[in-house]
Design a protein around this motif. Sequence first.
Motif, PDB file in Angstrom:
ATOM      1  N   THR A  86       1.218  -1.420  -0.077  1.00  0.00           N
ATOM      2  CA  THR A  86      -0.138  -0.057   0.035  1.00  0.00           C
ATOM      3  C   THR A  86       0.737   1.459   0.255  1.00  0.00           C
ATOM      4  O   THR A  86       2.205   1.873   1.206  1.00  0.00           O
TER       5      THR A  86
ATOM      6  N   PHE B 169      -2.671   9.452   8.245  1.00  0.00           N
ATOM      7  CA  PHE B 169      -1.665   8.697   8.554  1.00  0.00           C
ATOM      8  C   PHE B 169      -2.751   7.750   8.848  1.00  0.00           C
ATOM      9  O   PHE B 169      -2.215   6.635   9.267  1.00  0.00           O
ATOM     10  N   ALA B 170      -3.244   8.549  10.210  1.00  0.00           N
ATOM     11  CA  ALA B 170      -4.022   6.670  11.187  1.00  0.00           C
ATOM     12  C   ALA B 170      -5.536   6.257  10.585  1.00  0.00           C
ATOM     13  O   ALA B 170      -5.125   5.270  11.282  1.00  0.00           O
TER      14      ALA B 170
ATOM     15  N   ARG C  19      -5.190   4.919   7.538  1.00  0.00           N
ATOM     16  CA  ARG C  19      -4.593   3.909   6.604  1.00  0.00           C
ATOM     17  C   ARG C  19      -2.872   3.274   6.927  1.00  0.00           C
ATOM     18  O   ARG C  19      -1.896   4.076   7.359  1.00  0.00           O
ATOM     19  N   GLN C  20      -2.208   2.328   7.115  1.00  0.00           N
ATOM     20  CA  GLN C  20      -0.868   1.626   7.332  1.00  0.00           C
ATOM     21  C   GLN C  20      -0.446   1.350   6.154  1.00  0.00           C
ATOM     22  O   GLN C  20      -0.327   0.746   4.860  1.00  0.00           O
TER      23      GLN C  20
ATOM     24  N   ASP D 194       2.834   0.963   3.841  1.00  0.00           N
ATOM     25  CA  ASP D 194       3.751   0.666   3.449  1.00  0.00           C
ATOM     26  C   ASP D 194       5.283   1.440   2.748  1.00  0.00           C
ATOM     27  O   ASP D 194       6.338   1.963   4.082  1.00  0.00           O
TER      28      ASP D 194
ATOM     29  N   CYS E 270       5.250   9.913   8.881  1.00  0.00           N
ATOM     30  CA  CYS E 270       6.113   8.823   8.779  1.00  0.00           C
ATOM     31  C   CYS E 270       6.578   8.052  10.198  1.00  0.00           C
ATOM     32  O   CYS E 270       6.506   7.217  10.380  1.00  0.00           O
TER      33      CYS E 270
ATOM     34  N   HIS F 276       4.848   8.712  13.229  1.00  0.00           N
ATOM     35  CA  HIS F 276       3.804   8.316  13.736  1.00  0.00           C
ATOM     36  C   HIS F 276       3.157   6.396  12.971  1.00  0.00           C
ATOM     37  O   HIS F 276       3.287   5.763  14.405  1.00  0.00           O
ATOM     38  N   SER F 277       3.446   6.331  11.712  1.00  0.00           N
ATOM     39  CA  SER F 277       2.522   5.322  11.452  1.00  0.00           C
ATOM     40  C   SER F 277       3.858   4.356  10.798  1.00  0.00           C
ATOM     41  O   SER F 277       3.659   3.123  10.334  1.00  0.00           O
ATOM     42  N   LYS F 278       5.096   4.230  11.291  1.00  0.00           N
ATOM     43  CA  LYS F 278       6.437   3.411  11.203  1.00  0.00           C
ATOM     44  C   LYS F 278       6.593   3.054  10.224  1.00  0.00           C
ATOM     45  O   LYS F 278       5.811   1.751   9.168  1.00  0.00           O
ATOM     46  N   VAL F 279       6.009   4.346   8.284  1.00  0.00           N
ATOM     47  CA  VAL F 279       6.035   3.892   7.947  1.00  0.00           C
ATOM     48  C   VAL F 279       7.539   2.750   6.516  1.00  0.00           C
ATOM     49  O   VAL F 279       8.944   3.859   7.521  1.00  0.00           O
ATOM     50  N   LYS F 280       6.949   2.332   6.690  1.00  0.00           N
ATOM     51  CA  LYS F 280       9.203   1.529   6.066  1.00  0.00           C
ATOM     52  C   LYS F 280       9.386   2.471   4.875  1.00  0.00           C
ATOM     53  O   LYS F 280      11.411   2.392   4.832  1.00  0.00           O
TER      54      LYS F 280
END
Length: 326
Positions: A3, A73-74, A76-77, A79, A115, A117-121
Amino acid sequence: MVTTLVTGAAGFIGFHLAQRLLDRGDTVVGADNLNAYYEVALKKDRLAQLQNHPAFSFCELDLADRAGMTELFAGRQFDVVAHLAAQAGVRYSLQNPHAYVDSNLVGFVNILEGCRHSKVKHLVFASSSSVYGVNKKIPFSVEDNVDHPISLYAASKKANELMAHCYSHLYAIPATGLRFFTVYGPWGRPDMALFLFTKAILAGEPINVFNNGQMRRDFTYVDDVVEGVVRTMGTIPPPQGESGAPYKIYNIGNNQPVELLKMIEVLEDCIGKKAIKNMLPMQPGDVPVTYADVNDLMRDVGFKPDTPIEVGIEKFVQWYRAYYQV
């Protein structure tokens, strides 16, 4: 299934990237504020193409809207975040500097916070060849000093690189910045020279040729840019440098600058009509030459842009004639 958040999805490069990601099977969330910097109808027509795909969803949102960005960002997660939205244009930055602060600085902080706070890769973000300013050493290398921008647009892009590095260091966010060099092609931006020249020549109107045409640009076809973006998205930078940040900068350019007058000749051939040239001096903020060193890109992702302008401009003219029914 990956995603990906593509900001600026209704913009020129963002639209092409989103299409490419959808075609390969990604889920894509597009964000764009559909501002009126250039014709909104063109942005909506790009968007309509994307909305035909079931794996695409769209959020109309201004990057500077902190609450809205937090909610995005809250909800959806993601990638990967491909951050291509920005207030573009060197000359416009002399007229409306606040637009660059709001979008390119405030908006970019909101991207970085999302990025974080939602731990985007992986965050991949658009920078610009403008950061090189009037660099005398060519081709431009990512190792060169870029501390002397000559437009606020360039300064905002340099700031983005520094901000991303800071977040990459502090929060271990893998981040890759891409310095784009004069991107052109179908669905392009109406404020860019190729678009302006095509419109004027077809209408029998004069074109403004700055610095009497004595400029060279590393014209880079949009499909090559998208290929570079996709490959870098899949290449997570390892910790490096003194900071140990997982952070990398690449040039994405054609690696063969072309004289502006040569570009005009090719365009005339494709249209089948000569241009009426209005020769003018250099504009404030413009640079005489852009020329990308792409050795790092070739080494790390195995790709080098190489579409000749004769091929790319022909495809642009074909699209322009069809879209505007000229």
